[in-house]
Design a protein around this motif. Sequence first.
Motif, PDB file in Angstrom:
ATOM      1  N   ILE A   7      12.823  10.098 -11.082  1.00  0.00           N
ATOM      2  CA  ILE A   7      11.551   9.515 -11.539  1.00  0.00           C
ATOM      3  C   ILE A   7      11.059   8.554 -10.451  1.00  0.00           C
ATOM      4  CG2 ILE A   7      12.689   7.626 -12.820  1.00  0.00           C
ATOM      5  CD1 ILE A   7      10.406   7.890 -14.901  1.00  0.00           C
ATOM      6  N   PRO A   8       9.797   8.665 -10.065  1.00  0.00           N
ATOM      7  CA  PRO A   8       9.256   7.682  -9.121  1.00  0.00           C
ATOM      8  C   PRO A   8       9.067   6.359  -9.852  1.00  0.00           C
ATOM      9  CG  PRO A   8       7.551   9.257  -9.731  1.00  0.00           C
ATOM     10  CD  PRO A   8       8.799   9.665 -10.455  1.00  0.00           C
ATOM     11  N   ARG A   9       9.916   5.378  -9.570  1.00  0.00           N
ATOM     12  CA  ARG A   9       9.863   4.104 -10.295  1.00  0.00           C
ATOM     13  C   ARG A   9       8.648   3.272  -9.879  1.00  0.00           C
ATOM     14  NH1 ARG A   9      13.842   1.392 -12.425  1.00  0.00           N
ATOM     15  NH2 ARG A   9      13.879   3.239 -13.742  1.00  0.00           N
ATOM     16  N   ARG A  10       8.347   3.285  -8.579  1.00  0.00           N
ATOM     17  CA  ARG A  10       7.250   2.446  -8.081  1.00  0.00           C
ATOM     18  C   ARG A  10       6.523   3.172  -6.968  1.00  0.00           C
ATOM     19  NH1 ARG A  10       6.423  -0.965  -3.867  1.00  0.00           N
ATOM     20  NH2 ARG A  10       8.430  -0.323  -3.040  1.00  0.00           N
ATOM     21  N   ILE A  11       5.205   3.171  -7.050  1.00  0.00           N
ATOM     22  CA  ILE A  11       4.367   3.706  -5.980  1.00  0.00           C
ATOM     23  C   ILE A  11       3.292   2.663  -5.705  1.00  0.00           C
ATOM     24  CG2 ILE A  11       2.739   5.502  -5.291  1.00  0.00           C
ATOM     25  CD1 ILE A  11       4.224   7.446  -7.114  1.00  0.00           C
ATOM     26  N   LYS A  12       3.262   2.195  -4.459  1.00  0.00           N
ATOM     27  CA  LYS A  12       2.312   1.134  -4.099  1.00  0.00           C
ATOM     28  C   LYS A  12       1.568   1.575  -2.845  1.00  0.00           C
ATOM     29  CE  LYS A  12       2.189  -3.800  -2.930  1.00  0.00           C
ATOM     30  NZ  LYS A  12       2.984  -5.024  -2.753  1.00  0.00           N
ATOM     31  N   TYR A  13       0.246   1.460  -2.859  1.00  0.00           N
ATOM     32  CA  TYR A  13      -0.488   1.898  -1.676  1.00  0.00           C
ATOM     33  C   TYR A  13      -1.828   1.200  -1.579  1.00  0.00           C
ATOM     34  CZ  TYR A  13      -2.913   5.023  -4.928  1.00  0.00           C
ATOM     35  OH  TYR A  13      -3.624   5.522  -5.986  1.00  0.00           O
ATOM     36  N   ARG A  14      -2.313   1.155  -0.360  1.00  0.00           N
ATOM     37  CA  ARG A  14      -3.634   0.595  -0.061  1.00  0.00           C
ATOM     38  C   ARG A  14      -4.507   1.712   0.461  1.00  0.00           C
ATOM     39  NH1 ARG A  14      -4.335  -4.984   2.842  1.00  0.00           N
ATOM     40  NH2 ARG A  14      -4.093  -5.510   0.640  1.00  0.00           N
ATOM     41  N   MET A  15      -5.714   1.785  -0.080  1.00  0.00           N
ATOM     42  CA  MET A  15      -6.642   2.819   0.370  1.00  0.00           C
ATOM     43  C   MET A  15      -7.483   2.276   1.510  1.00  0.00           C
ATOM     44  SD  MET A  15      -7.716   4.619  -3.201  1.00  0.00           S
ATOM     45  CE  MET A  15      -8.068   3.088  -4.009  1.00  0.00           C
ATOM     46  N   GLY A  16      -7.497   2.995   2.623  1.00  0.00           N
ATOM     47  CA  GLY A  16      -8.263   2.560   3.781  1.00  0.00           C
ATOM     48  C   GLY A  16      -9.520   3.383   3.925  1.00  0.00           C
ATOM     49  N   ARG A  17      -9.408   4.511   4.612  1.00  0.00           N
ATOM     50  CA  ARG A  17     -10.572   5.379   4.809  1.00  0.00           C
ATOM     51  C   ARG A  17     -10.755   6.275   3.585  1.00  0.00           C
ATOM     52  NH1 ARG A  17     -12.834   3.113   9.179  1.00  0.00           N
ATOM     53  NH2 ARG A  17     -13.815   5.039   9.842  1.00  0.00           N
ATOM     54  N   PRO A  18     -11.985   6.605   3.241  1.00  0.00           N
ATOM     55  CA  PRO A  18     -12.191   7.468   2.073  1.00  0.00           C
ATOM     56  C   PRO A  18     -11.872   8.937   2.366  1.00  0.00           C
ATOM     57  CG  PRO A  18     -14.299   6.904   3.079  1.00  0.00           C
ATOM     58  CD  PRO A  18     -13.251   6.126   3.831  1.00  0.00           C
ATOM     59  N   VAL A  19     -11.396   9.640   1.348  1.00  0.00           N
ATOM     60  CA  VAL A  19     -11.253  11.100   1.412  1.00  0.00           C
ATOM     61  C   VAL A  19     -12.590  11.683   0.972  1.00  0.00           C
ATOM     62  CG1 VAL A  19     -10.103  13.116   0.427  1.00  0.00           C
ATOM     63  CG2 VAL A  19      -8.793  11.024   0.900  1.00  0.00           C
ATOM     64  N   VAL A  20     -13.221  12.451   1.863  1.00  0.00           N
ATOM     65  CA  VAL A  20     -14.548  12.994   1.554  1.00  0.00           C
ATOM     66  C   VAL A  20     -14.523  14.513   1.622  1.00  0.00           C
ATOM     67  CG1 VAL A  20     -15.718  10.895   2.341  1.00  0.00           C
ATOM     68  CG2 VAL A  20     -15.322  12.764   3.954  1.00  0.00           C
ATOM     69  N   ARG A  21     -15.676  15.129   1.331  1.00  0.00           N
ATOM     70  CA  ARG A  21     -15.758  16.598   1.292  1.00  0.00           C
ATOM     71  C   ARG A  21     -15.276  17.224   2.604  1.00  0.00           C
ATOM     72  NH1 ARG A  21     -21.701  18.217  -0.176  1.00  0.00           N
ATOM     73  NH2 ARG A  21     -22.119  16.430   1.178  1.00  0.00           N
ATOM     74  N   TYR A  22     -14.611  18.341   2.442  1.00  0.00           N
ATOM     75  CA  TYR A  22     -14.138  19.196   3.540  1.00  0.00           C
ATOM     76  C   TYR A  22     -12.946  18.590   4.284  1.00  0.00           C
ATOM     77  CZ  TYR A  22     -18.785  20.648   2.289  1.00  0.00           C
ATOM     78  OH  TYR A  22     -19.885  20.982   1.545  1.00  0.00           O
TER      79      TYR A  22
END
Lengths: 151, 191
Positions: free
Chosen positions: A85-100
């Motif tokens: 089981i993934p007990r902890r997932i921590k992340y920061r979003m930087g650049r956006p995921v966009v089309r294509y």
Amino acid sequence: MPLPAVRDTRYEDVKVGEEIPSISIGPLSHTQFLFIASSHHDWYPGHHDVEYARAQGLPDIFMNATWQHGLFQRVLCAWAGANAIPRRIKYRMGRPVVRYDTVTARGVVTGKRIEGGEHLVDLDIWLDKQDAEKVSSGSATVVLAPHGGAK
Amino acid sequence: MSEPVLETDPAGYVYSIGTEAEGLQWVGRESEPVEQPYPVDVEHIEHFAEGIQDPNPLYWSEEFGRQTRWGGRIAPWGVIVLTGEHRVWRPEWLVKPAETTTFFMTVPLPGNRLLATDYEIECFAPLRPGDRVFKSEKLVAIVPKTFRVGVGHQVTVKAYFRNHKGELCITDSRTVFRYKFGTGAGYQSAG
């Protein structure tokens, strides 16, 4: 096809520094953005309305955070196995995921330890794009199956 | 005490507008647990996994799940977003579900738009089909910030998701940038 067999990564076999198998999705079409907005019931216009997203100062419609988390969970669980089981997932979003964009989820083991009887593995995790640009990055802790085996 | 000023963005989210000082007074507040309008079900699980293209048999097969320590199908974390209120359309005569608005919008601040920046999710026990989910929140922090999209505050809220047995299954700490529309340099031009 037959039902997949239950498989678990054994704590003893995990090596600090090893890279876990990556997973890629894409190129992400406009239709996929609409499907994901629908499948997450996330109708924030920045995820499906190009004009709205650009009016917010963004380059295009962008993928939501829940999808990114789902991709992290997918890559971790595919590696760790059915009884982990993934007990902890921590992340920061930087650049956006966009089309294509094509997005790849990756991870590297940074440590392993036994605490409270649980077999824990720490990893650095990140998503990158087709041009290797990082989208999001962070860390995770996974609880491996007791004794690395099925029920 | 005066009534809060409310603003609605084009997505239909309603924001309580106020000053930074007013917002900071809310830090530490906790909300009561509210049962989410929909229990976890198999369709939620499959629909969510489909969006991620996740072939994990734990999400697709009860038979597979029975061979694991979970004893049956389980849900990916993200399925909690599907147990909340659905905003697109409901008949006018239908009784609205219990209020599930979040501190991200209800805390008084100048910002009238949201953009997620940071997440930390902890899973202690999986959610399963049939689970009823109860959500509560704590407002953890408010920090002034400027990004390319605008001027505003990073708001951190920790949400607690318990099942109907009272077990804490998931905590979800997320930081969202709440900013004033029209105050940014723009994503492209700030290049």
